[in-house]
Motif scaffolding. Structure first.
Motif, mmCIF file in Angstrom:
data_model
loop_
_atom_site.group_PDB
_atom_site.id
_atom_site.type_symbol
_atom_site.label_atom_id
_atom_site.label_comp_id
_atom_site.label_asym_id
_atom_site.label_seq_id
_atom_site.Cartn_x
_atom_site.Cartn_y
_atom_site.Cartn_z
ATOM 1 N N HIS A 222 -13.266 -9.698 19.389
ATOM 2 C CA HIS A 222 -13.650 -8.308 19.130
ATOM 3 C C HIS A 222 -14.722 -8.237 18.057
ATOM 4 C CE1 HIS A 222 -11.301 -8.432 15.454
ATOM 5 N NE2 HIS A 222 -10.379 -9.059 16.168
ATOM 6 N N PHE A 223 -15.612 -7.283 18.238
ATOM 7 C CA PHE A 223 -16.583 -6.943 17.204
ATOM 8 C C PHE A 223 -16.423 -5.435 17.029
ATOM 9 C CE2 PHE A 223 -20.846 -5.281 16.157
ATOM 10 C CZ PHE A 223 -21.008 -5.911 14.932
ATOM 11 N N GLY A 224 -15.617 -5.029 16.031
ATOM 12 C CA GLY A 224 -15.190 -3.631 15.972
ATOM 13 C C GLY A 224 -14.332 -3.377 17.191
ATOM 14 N N THR B 103 -17.403 -14.993 21.918
ATOM 15 C CA THR B 103 -16.995 -15.576 20.629
ATOM 16 C C THR B 103 -18.204 -16.085 19.838
ATOM 17 O OG1 THR B 103 -14.913 -16.175 21.623
ATOM 18 C CG2 THR B 103 -15.473 -17.307 19.591
ATOM 19 N N GLY B 104 -19.102 -16.732 20.539
ATOM 20 C CA GLY B 104 -20.269 -17.312 19.868
ATOM 21 C C GLY B 104 -21.226 -16.266 19.330
ATOM 22 N N ALA B 105 -21.125 -15.037 19.857
ATOM 23 C CA ALA B 105 -22.090 -14.004 19.452
ATOM 24 C C ALA B 105 -21.637 -13.222 18.226
ATOM 25 C CB ALA B 105 -22.311 -13.036 20.610
ATOM 26 N N LYS B 106 -20.322 -13.290 17.909
ATOM 27 C CA LYS B 106 -19.802 -12.429 16.836
ATOM 28 C C LYS B 106 -20.466 -12.709 15.487
ATOM 29 C CE LYS B 106 -15.812 -10.783 14.316
ATOM 30 N NZ LYS B 106 -14.395 -10.490 14.261
ATOM 31 N N ALA B 107 -20.587 -14.002 15.142
ATOM 32 C CA ALA B 107 -21.160 -14.353 13.830
ATOM 33 C C ALA B 107 -22.548 -13.739 13.659
ATOM 34 C CB ALA B 107 -21.224 -15.862 13.674
ATOM 35 N N GLY B 108 -23.345 -13.776 14.725
ATOM 36 C CA GLY B 108 -24.702 -13.225 14.662
ATOM 37 C C GLY B 108 -24.682 -11.714 14.496
ATOM 38 N N LEU B 109 -23.747 -11.057 15.201
ATOM 39 C CA LEU B 109 -23.655 -9.599 15.100
ATOM 40 C C LEU B 109 -23.207 -9.175 13.703
ATOM 41 C CD1 LEU B 109 -21.951 -8.953 18.568
ATOM 42 C CD2 LEU B 109 -24.241 -8.207 17.905
ATOM 43 N N VAL B 110 -22.207 -9.917 13.155
ATOM 44 C CA VAL B 110 -21.735 -9.615 11.793
ATOM 45 C C VAL B 110 -22.875 -9.861 10.804
ATOM 46 C CG1 VAL B 110 -20.118 -10.313 9.970
ATOM 47 C CG2 VAL B 110 -19.303 -10.096 12.317
ATOM 48 N N ALA B 111 -23.615 -10.949 11.039
ATOM 49 C CA ALA B 111 -24.741 -11.269 10.142
ATOM 50 C C ALA B 111 -25.750 -10.122 10.125
ATOM 51 C CB ALA B 111 -25.410 -12.563 10.596
ATOM 52 N N ASP B 112 -26.036 -9.546 11.320
ATOM 53 C CA ASP B 112 -26.989 -8.425 11.387
ATOM 54 C C ASP B 112 -26.512 -7.251 10.548
ATOM 55 O OD1 ASP B 112 -28.640 -9.839 12.984
ATOM 56 O OD2 ASP B 112 -27.905 -8.981 14.886
ATOM 57 N N VAL B 113 -25.178 -6.972 10.611
ATOM 58 C CA VAL B 113 -24.607 -5.861 9.835
ATOM 59 C C VAL B 113 -24.880 -6.095 8.351
ATOM 60 C CG1 VAL B 113 -22.423 -4.815 9.062
ATOM 61 C CG2 VAL B 113 -22.793 -5.261 11.490
ATOM 62 N N THR C 102 -14.764 -15.004 12.737
ATOM 63 C CA THR C 102 -14.462 -15.072 14.171
ATOM 64 C C THR C 102 -13.064 -15.649 14.411
ATOM 65 O OG1 THR C 102 -16.819 -15.448 14.511
ATOM 66 C CG2 THR C 102 -15.375 -15.877 16.397
ATOM 67 N N ASP C 103 -12.787 -16.825 13.859
ATOM 68 C CA ASP C 103 -11.480 -17.458 14.064
ATOM 69 C C ASP C 103 -10.757 -17.511 12.711
ATOM 70 O OD1 ASP C 103 -9.290 -19.046 14.576
ATOM 71 O OD2 ASP C 103 -10.393 -20.428 15.890
ATOM 72 N N LYS C 104 -9.888 -16.531 12.495
ATOM 73 C CA LYS C 104 -9.226 -16.395 11.183
ATOM 74 C C LYS C 104 -8.282 -17.568 10.913
ATOM 75 C CE LYS C 104 -9.577 -11.401 11.386
ATOM 76 N NZ LYS C 104 -10.412 -11.413 12.599
ATOM 77 N N MET D 287 -9.071 -3.231 13.630
ATOM 78 C CA MET D 287 -8.784 -4.410 14.449
ATOM 79 C C MET D 287 -8.186 -5.565 13.629
ATOM 80 S SD MET D 287 -9.553 -3.386 17.366
ATOM 81 C CE MET D 287 -9.452 -4.862 18.375
ATOM 82 N N HIS D 288 -8.213 -5.431 12.316
ATOM 83 C CA HIS D 288 -7.727 -6.509 11.455
ATOM 84 C C HIS D 288 -6.196 -6.523 11.472
ATOM 85 C CE1 HIS D 288 -7.983 -9.415 8.257
ATOM 86 N NE2 HIS D 288 -7.145 -8.719 7.520
ATOM 87 N N PRO D 289 -5.571 -7.721 11.443
ATOM 88 C CA PRO D 289 -4.107 -7.780 11.465
ATOM 89 C C PRO D 289 -3.464 -7.024 10.292
ATOM 90 C CG PRO D 289 -5.071 -9.981 11.200
ATOM 91 C CD PRO D 289 -6.185 -9.048 11.451
#
Lengths: 250, 213
Positions: free
Chosen positions: A8-10, A16-26, A145-147, A212-214
């Motif tokens: 999930h991203f929000g 999975t591989g794309a999340k880090a890049g999306l978070v980085a953009d934020v 991505t992987d907590k 989305m966080h536990p």
């Protein structure tokens, strides 16, 4: 391709591989106004949450501390004062924009000597085993991505008897507060983000990623599964934020 | 069930208090230096009424206030808020610790030292005034305030002395302290004698019962 390859991203499901890049953009987008937005969004209470984290960390003179997702260096600055010249504080962040803002802020405030700055991914920490007396991650774990992988990586770099402190948004324990908090997060925050930082989307992501966080108990279980002992958590501001603490067995 | 205070609440209170104390210490350089001699000492104050726990850690000319501390504590003191206030304002902290109702664990010497530093805090108000108003006006105002403060202190101590004399000697509303202490000592001795008499009577009663059997 299996379901495992998405995360999930929000509220969105992404590769999975794309999340880090999306978070980085934020974070590239909000880095320059990060401190100002934190003060505005929390009415300055984030400083109290961080202060409590420092109290509970039990960090003393001469200790080695790793502050992951250290952002603009609020925790690292205080830790650098506490550990003194014989100690060591590493400010790590995956995002170079955030790390630059943090490094400039700390150096401009005359803090140097016992401080190091490292661009690092929390899932694959580039430090030897048993290196730190205390590891902290404040408002960063939900973006990883992987907590589970990150928690195991933090356990590895901790010295036996060392403490991990996870400060993160969580689930309010009062239904009324929960409702007010939802309204604030989804109606007020994006508007504030648009007006102050000219970036509503990043603050919409912030509100979604928190949901989305536990929750408190799940994160505590995750820490125990990763190998931490004596895991406990303290709710703050009615559970809006929780501070989890775990210890690496001796 | 005890009410759990939100950690954010007491952390915020301690943060504000710490700020005020350290601001005052900044204006009292002599006390700041003295405080450094207590670096690495940790004092735990457990107040039972109201229930509050605070840890004090001096160092680098500052005093750190914490709600939680899981390390070794130099001195731990337990008592009510009024007991702590009594100690903080006592002219003789050693006597206050011995005669007071505070429960003390650990080394008392650093605590007495800390109390002395706090009670003799000599704040130089001139520095911030000069910073804001400039050298001449700031100095003049500081001198006026110093004079007013010294006059106020003398007047209040004189008034206190005269009031005490009037209550004890003129109006005879209350006995003098020494007379009162003497009376309390007599009461305490009487209480001890009564206790001894009671135990003697019990022993006699027990012996009479044994003889009858």
């Amino acid at each position: 391709m299996s379901d495992k390859d998405t995360t999930h991203f929000g509220y969105k499901e992404v590769d999975t591989g794309a999340k880090a890049g999306l978070v980085a953009d934020v974070f590239h987008s909000v880095a320059s106004r990060y401190d100002l937005m934190n003060d505005l969004m929390s009415a300055g209470i984030h400083r109290v949450w961080k202060r409590f984290t420092i109290e509970l960390s039990g960090v003393r003179s001469g200790n080695a501390v790793l502050d992951i997702a250290g952002g603009t260096g609020d925790l690292a600055a205080r830790f650098a004062d506490i550990v003194g010249p014989t100690g060591r504080v590493v400010l790590a962040d995956i995002n170079d924009s955030m790390l630059k803002v943090g490094r400039d802020k700390l150096l401009d405030n005359g803090r140097l000597g016992n401080l190091e700055f490292v661009q690092a991914d929390a899932q694959y920490l580039p430090f030897p085993d048993d290196s730190f007396d205390c590891v902290t991650i404040a408002f960063g774990l939900r973006n990883v991505t992987d907590k589970d992988l990150a928690l195991r990586s933090m356990l590895r770099v901790l010295k036996p008897g060392g403490r991990l402190l996870v400060l993160e948004f969580s689930k309010p324990d009062n239904p009324l507060l929960s409702k007010a908090y939802d309204t604030y997060s989804f109606r007020v925050l994006p508007v504030m983000g648009r007006v102050v930082a000219n970036d509503a989307d990043s603050y919409q992501y912030l509100a979604e990623s928190i949901r989305m966080h536990p929750d408190q108990e799940t994160l505590k279980d995750m820490m125990e599964d990763a190998g931490f002992t004596r895991c406990e958590y303290h709710n703050m501001t009615g559970g809006v934020v929780a501070l989890h603490k775990g210890t690496k067995a001796q | 069930m005890a009410t759990v205070i939100d950690p954010a609440l007491h952390t915020a209170v301690f943060a504000a208090l710490e700020r005020v104390i350290n601001r005052a210490l900044e204006l009292a350089p002599a006390n700041r230096q003295e405080l450094d001699s207590l670096a690495d000492c940790v004092f735990a104050l457990h107040c039972t009424a109201p229930e509050v726990e605070v840890y004090l850690q001096p160092g680098n000319g500052r005093l750190r206030l914490m709600g939680y501390y899981d390390g070794v504590v130099t001195t731990s003191v337990r008592g009510t808020a009024s007991d702590f206030a009594e100690l903080a304002t006592a002219a003789d902290p050693t006597a206050a610790l011995i005669n007071g109702r505070l429960e003390l664990n650990g080394d008392s010497a650093p605590l007495i030292e800390l109390q002395k530093i706090i009670s003799t805090l000599d704040i130089d108000w001139e520095a911030p005034l000069v910073e804001v108003l400039g050298d001449v006006a700031g100095h003049q105002l500081a001198q006026f305030l110093r004079g007013a403060y010294s006059w106020g202190r003398q007047a209040s101590s004189g008034l206190g002395r005269q009031l005490e004399e009037f209550i004890h000697e003129e109006a005879r509303l209350c006995p003098p302290r020494l007379e009162l202490e003497d009376f309390y000592r007599d009461v305490q001795q009487l209480g001890l004698r009564v206790d001894r008499l009671q135990s003697r009577a019990q022993r006699l009663r027990k012996r009479l019962r044994q003889l009858r059997e």
